[in-house]
Design a protein around this motif. Structure first.
Motif, PDB file in Angstrom:
ATOM      1  N   VAL A  38       0.840  -1.205   0.000  1.00 51.14           N
ATOM      2  CA  VAL A  38       0.000   0.000   0.000  1.00 51.14           C
ATOM      3  C   VAL A  38       0.872   1.251   0.000  1.00 51.14           C
ATOM      4  O   VAL A  38       0.596   2.217  -0.716  1.00 51.14           O
ATOM      5  N   ALA A  39       1.956   1.235   0.781  1.00 53.92           N
ATOM      6  CA  ALA A  39       2.860   2.388   0.804  1.00 53.92           C
ATOM      7  C   ALA A  39       3.532   2.589  -0.553  1.00 53.92           C
ATOM      8  O   ALA A  39       3.656   3.732  -1.027  1.00 53.92           O
ATOM      9  N   LEU A  40       3.958   1.507  -1.188  1.00 51.63           N
ATOM     10  CA  LEU A  40       4.574   1.629  -2.515  1.00 51.63           C
ATOM     11  C   LEU A  40       3.573   2.150  -3.540  1.00 51.63           C
ATOM     12  O   LEU A  40       3.914   2.997  -4.385  1.00 51.63           O
ATOM     13  N   ALA A  41       2.343   1.667  -3.498  1.00 54.28           N
ATOM     14  CA  ALA A  41       1.322   2.128  -4.434  1.00 54.28           C
ATOM     15  C   ALA A  41       1.011   3.607  -4.214  1.00 54.28           C
ATOM     16  O   ALA A  41       0.894   4.374  -5.184  1.00 54.28           O
TER      17      ALA A  41
ATOM     18  N   MET B 229       3.849  10.258  -7.104  1.00 58.33           N
ATOM     19  CA  MET B 229       4.893  10.687  -8.036  1.00 58.33           C
ATOM     20  C   MET B 229       4.363  10.799  -9.460  1.00 58.33           C
ATOM     21  O   MET B 229       4.747  11.725 -10.205  1.00 58.33           O
ATOM     22  N   ILE B 230       3.462   9.904  -9.864  1.00 64.85           N
ATOM     23  CA  ILE B 230       2.847  10.013 -11.193  1.00 64.85           C
ATOM     24  C   ILE B 230       2.011  11.281 -11.282  1.00 64.85           C
ATOM     25  O   ILE B 230       2.077  12.024 -12.268  1.00 64.85           O
TER      26      ILE B 230
END
Length: 71
Positions: free
Chosen positions: A46-49, A55-56
């Motif tokens: 969840v943190a990576l997503a 960033m996107i």
């Protein structure tokens, strides 16, 4: 002449049976059975997503407003 080599087990049999009973009686998904599995299976993805979506979004905003271009 046939000799059997016996070595002591890594864990006592009673501990293994106890852990097997514990894991077989839990009614959760198999990837969430351990004490720290929620951290590795849920929190980190969840943190990576969330980081990648941020960033996107920042990249799209910067491109649409012309911010950060190299001359």
């Amino acid at each position: 002449m046939l000799r059997r080599m016996t070595e002591p087990p890594f864990r006592p049999r009673e501990k293994l049976v106890e852990k097997q009973k514990y894991f077989q009686n839990i009614h959760k998904h198999t990837y969430l059975k351990g004490p720290y599995d929620k951290i590795t299976s849920v929190a980190i993805p969840v943190a990576l997503a969330a980081t990648s979506l941020y960033m996107i979004g920042r990249g799209i905003y910067n491109m649409s407003h012309g911010i950060g271009k190299k001359e």
